[in-house]
Design an enzyme around this catalytic site. Structure first.
Site, PDB file in Angstrom:
ATOM      1  N   LEU A  85       0.831  -1.203   0.000  1.00 46.65           N
ATOM      2  CA  LEU A  85       0.000   0.000   0.000  1.00 46.65           C
ATOM      3  C   LEU A  85       0.859   1.244   0.000  1.00 46.65           C
ATOM      4  CD1 LEU A  85      -2.475  -1.117   2.794  1.00 46.65           C
ATOM      5  CD2 LEU A  85      -3.105  -0.669   0.425  1.00 46.65           C
ATOM      6  N   LYS A 120      -5.010  -1.153  10.110  1.00 46.05           N
ATOM      7  CA  LYS A 120      -3.851  -1.773   9.460  1.00 46.05           C
ATOM      8  C   LYS A 120      -3.064  -2.503  10.546  1.00 46.05           C
ATOM      9  CE  LYS A 120      -0.244  -0.874   6.100  1.00 46.05           C
ATOM     10  NZ  LYS A 120       0.877  -1.531   6.736  1.00 46.05           N
TER      11      LYS A 120
HETATM   12  S1  IVH Z   1      -5.161  -5.014   1.815  1.00 47.90           S
HETATM   13  C1  IVH Z   1      -3.915  -4.601  -1.750  1.00 47.90           C
HETATM   14  N1  IVH Z   1      -6.017  -4.624   4.212  1.00 47.90           N
HETATM   15  O1  IVH Z   1      -0.564  -3.921   4.879  1.00 47.90           O
HETATM   16  C2  IVH Z   1      -3.429  -3.921  -0.578  1.00 47.90           C
HETATM   17  N2  IVH Z   1      -3.664  -4.915   3.951  1.00 47.90           N
HETATM   18  O2  IVH Z   1       1.167  -2.285   3.099  1.00 47.90           O
HETATM   19  C3  IVH Z   1      -2.817  -4.717   0.507  1.00 47.90           C
HETATM   20  N3  IVH Z   1      -2.396  -4.872   6.039  1.00 47.90           N
HETATM   21  O3  IVH Z   1       0.934  -6.483   3.006  1.00 47.90           O
HETATM   22  C4  IVH Z   1      -3.684  -5.684   1.190  1.00 47.90           C
HETATM   23  N4  IVH Z   1      -4.123  -4.594   7.378  1.00 47.90           N
HETATM   24  O4  IVH Z   1       0.282  -6.960   5.434  1.00 47.90           O
HETATM   25  C5  IVH Z   1      -4.920  -4.829   3.459  1.00 47.90           C
HETATM   26  N5  IVH Z   1      -6.980  -4.322   6.272  1.00 47.90           N
HETATM   27  C6  IVH Z   1      -5.896  -4.519   5.548  1.00 47.90           C
HETATM   28  C7  IVH Z   1      -4.605  -4.624   6.105  1.00 47.90           C
HETATM   29  C8  IVH Z   1      -3.504  -4.802   5.264  1.00 47.90           C
HETATM   30  C9  IVH Z   1      -2.809  -4.741   7.315  1.00 47.90           C
HETATM   31  C10 IVH Z   1      -0.992  -5.027   5.625  1.00 47.90           C
HETATM   32  C11 IVH Z   1      -0.709  -6.227   4.769  1.00 47.90           C
HETATM   33  C12 IVH Z   1      -0.114  -5.693   3.506  1.00 47.90           C
HETATM   34  C13 IVH Z   1       0.378  -4.356   3.945  1.00 47.90           C
HETATM   35  C14 IVH Z   1       0.431  -3.401   2.787  1.00 47.90           C
END
Ligand code: IVH
Length: 673
Positions: A85, A120
């Site tokens: 992200l 997150k």
């Molecule tokens: S969505 C497609 N949703 O953040 C975007 N990620 O920086 C990524 N993470 O590798 C997945 N909570 O480890 C998503 N509610 C959430 C999240 C989340 C933590 C972490 C995940 C990812 C990282 C991206």
């Protein structure tokens, strides 16, 4: 007939030996036997297991996973990449984010976009593949394209359902989420790990799933990868389904519209974050509507449809012991405060960035000062303020160096034509590899994940090889003397053979990655891709010299003056030309990986006039998604000129002369279906 008891005894003996070898190999990095002997023993164990069913032990070393993921876990390709992200830290970042997506989507009315807001969680992401409702495999994120197969370890997590019976559960789907450890459970692991995230990661990568099971890991699901039939319209609906299917989801998930509301919610959350059971480092905002998500797609390795709004972090006080100037790959001089090590929110910090010269003068930061240091997530800690009441009488003002501390070249602040201001960053003026620090950074970039991606050749190894004069230019990597490396401390037959293999593997590369790997300023992944499509092969690229007609490049959409000037500077440097020719000998170019349907394969498009209901950026991205190419001038290579409102008549006439198909936006829509 041999007795069962004896077989078990023999089997256990072999397993014990295999475990011993494993331990020396992975844990101590000091193999006791060579690969052939090891593999032979492993086969013997497997044969026994095959022959005598009663031996099949779930924790046999032949099926259990290893100590260290990079060496010991089987790799598995993600069917859909696991993206990361991009981050926002404040209101302004969010405004810019929305502006960009509104432009892309051609939306003028604000506040009508709905976001799924999710905490997150600061853990380790994992992707679980379910087929016919059964958990088939579990993979760590790895580099986003492929991760480590850690199925057995993931299966020990109680929150992860192994069978799902619901009718609405897709026949084949990857469910993705975060593996983490609650703060209270971290208490008794405190001595072993710096923070809960490391503890989760360490436990998840235990060689023995039994060890993983001892740690109360948890799992919260939040997204999906590949799926076969999922007719939901919104992320919030998907989360509800996750819950119904038996997954744990965060109880703090919400749907919010408008940046102002996002910011209010963020503030409330930040205030109560320390009361939560687990660590979170921000909130994730995902555009709720899947249709819009699909339109937005991804850029680089981050989706356009989501952003992480980080918390402003944790802070602490410490003393500046010294100010170091680091020289980056592009010559940027970054001042870094070496501070008395201090624990900030579970991480021991001993360096903090001071950003640039202006920042130091503005805050009047001096060696010996007591400063407040802030750490936000994985971003480098930075100095926020100086406690001048603690300043000593003999403290002296800090003066930024006027010459590059690495090579002694002049340093300058560049004038930015866009902002009409001088950059805040001072840069070393040497180009190419004349500056030692820049050269080392360029080599690090060359081998980095998004470039040649050489496993086992990390930043520290590059520095060591540099000190030992093994490498001076990127292509020296292909001429390493492995006999010498094997004799170095910390190296052995096995690690050398792994390195050799990784280097050999890295020679097969796409043109876009190769261009990116050169680390030319202003030529990032996106620009490298655009150039590679235009220039077609490395031979053409290597022939570019100072006499090259760069005007051609100006026609490429996405390439501007900044990139051209940078390319001109790059190609006018002799060492850079040596590097290109040096690399050329070793590289084997492969086709770009495309995950596209290919409807517009070998077709080229150009736009003139304003499009209705869709931005140029989105229209381009649609063409590219379907393997088409965008041209920015009318020439004989153009197949379609798409006309919008108020088109340029000259372009239409040129196209007609060249017998190029001139089509209206509606026709284009029909082509897209
Ligand atoms: S969505 C497609 N949703 O953040 C975007 N990620 O920086 C990524 N993470 O590798 C997945 N909570 O480890 C998503 N509610 C959430 C999240 C989340 C933590 C972490 C995940 C990812 C990282 C991206």
């Amino acid at each position: 007939m041999i007795k069962k008891k004896e077989i078990i005894k023999e089997y256990n003996k072999k397993i014990e030996l295999l475990n011993k070898y494993n331990k020396h190999y992975y844990d101590k990095n000091n193999p006791l036997v060579d690969d052939i002997k090891f593999d032979h023993l492993k086969i013997e164990v497997q044969n026994l297991e095959k022959k005598y069913i009663f031996l099949k032990d779930r924790l046999s070393p032949t099926i259990s996973v290893g100590y260290k993921p990079s060496k010991n876990f089987e790799k598995s390709k993600h069917r859909v990449p696991m993206l990361s992200l991009s981050n926002a830290f404040d209101y302004e970042d969010l405004q810019n984010y929305e502006k960009k997506i509104f432009n892309f989507l051609n939306i003028t009315k604000k506040n009508d976009i709905e976001y799924s807001v999710e905490p997150k969680i600061d853990g380790i992401s994992a992707s679980l593949t379910y087929k016919e409702g059964k958990l088939i495999s579990g993979v760590s994120r790895g580099d986003g394209k492929e991760g480590e197969l850690i199925t057995e370890n993931l299966k020990t997590i109680a929150d992860i359902p192994q069978t799902i019976v619901s009718k609405s559960f897709p026949k084949d789907i990857d469910i993705r989420g975060e593996v983490f450890i609650a703060n209270k459970d971290f208490e008794y692991l405190k001595d072993k790990f710096a923070n809960p995230r490391n503890a989760a990661s360490g436990s998840l990568r235990q060689k023995n799933p039994k060890e993983t099971k001892k740690i109360p890991l948890r799992f919260i699901a939040y997204t999906f990868g590949y799926f076969d039939k999922l007719s939901l319209k919104k992320q919030s609906e998907f989360i509800q389904h996750l819950k119904n299917w038996g997954f744990k989801v965060s109880k703090f998930n919400k749907v919010i519209s408008g940046i102002d509301n996002l910011v209010i919610n963020h503030k409330n959350f930040e205030d109560q974050r320390h009361d939560l059971e687990y660590d979170i480092d921000g909130l994730v905002y995902k555009i709720n509507d899947f249709e819009i998500q699909k339109r937005l797609g991804a850029v680089g390795n981050a989706p356009r449809w989501a952003i992480a709004h980080k918390f402003s972090s944790v802070s602490s006080f410490s003393k500046i012991l010294n100010i170091d100037i680091q020289v980056g790959r592009t010559g940027a001089l970054t001042p870094v405060a070496k501070i008395k090590p201090v624990n900030i929110g579970g991480v021991v910090v001993s360096n903090a960035t001071l950003h640039n010269e202006d920042e130091i003068s503005r805050k009047d930061i001096r060696v010996g000062d007591t400063v407040k240091i802030e750490r936000a997530g994985d971003v480098i800690p930075h100095v926020i303020s100086v406690d001048t009441s603690k300043r000593l009488n003999n403290s002296k003002k800090y003066y930024f160096p006027q010459k590059c501390p690495s090579c002694g070249s002049k340093v300058i602040k560049e004038y930015n034509n866009l902002t009409k201001k001088y950059d805040a960053v001072k840069r070393c003026t040497s180009e190419g590899f004349e500056c030692e620090k820049m050269a080392i950074e360029k080599i690090k970039h060359f081998i980095s994940k998004d470039a040649l991606n050489i496993d086992g050749l990390g930043k520290k190894v590059v520095e060591k090889f540099w000190d030992l004069k093994f490498i001076r230019l990127p292509h020296d990597i292909f001429k390493l003397d492995y006999n010498k490396i094997e004799k170095l401390d910390g190296w052995g037959k096995l690690s050398v053979s792994n390195l050799k293999y990784a280097i050999e593997k890295s020679r097969k590369i796409t043109l876009e990655k190769l261009i990116f790997s050169l680390g030319i300023r202003h030529i990032g992944q996106e620009n490298a891709k655009i150039i590679s499509q235009h220039i077609k092969n490395f031979e053409n690229f290597s022939k570019i010299s100072s006499g090259f007609n760069f005007e051609n490049f100006l026609n490429i959409d996405g390439i501007g003056e900044t990139q051209i000037n940078s390319l001109k500077k790059f190609f006018s440097n002799q060492t850079n030309l040596i590097v290109i020719n040096g690399i050329k000998k070793y590289m084997i170019l492969k086709k770009s990986e495309k995950t596209v349907s290919g409807k517009f394969k070998n077709k080229t498009f150009m736009f003139t006039g304003k499009l209705e209901g869709i931005s140029r950026a989105e229209a381009k991205s649609l063409i590219e998604k379907n393997s088409g190419k965008i041209l920015s001038s009318v020439n004989s290579k153009l197949n379609y000129l798409i006309i919008g409102d108020k088109p340029t008549t000259r372009k239409i006439n040129q196209a007609i002369d060249l017998k190029i198909k001139v089509i209206k936006q509606e026709d284009f829509k029909k082509m897209l279906n």
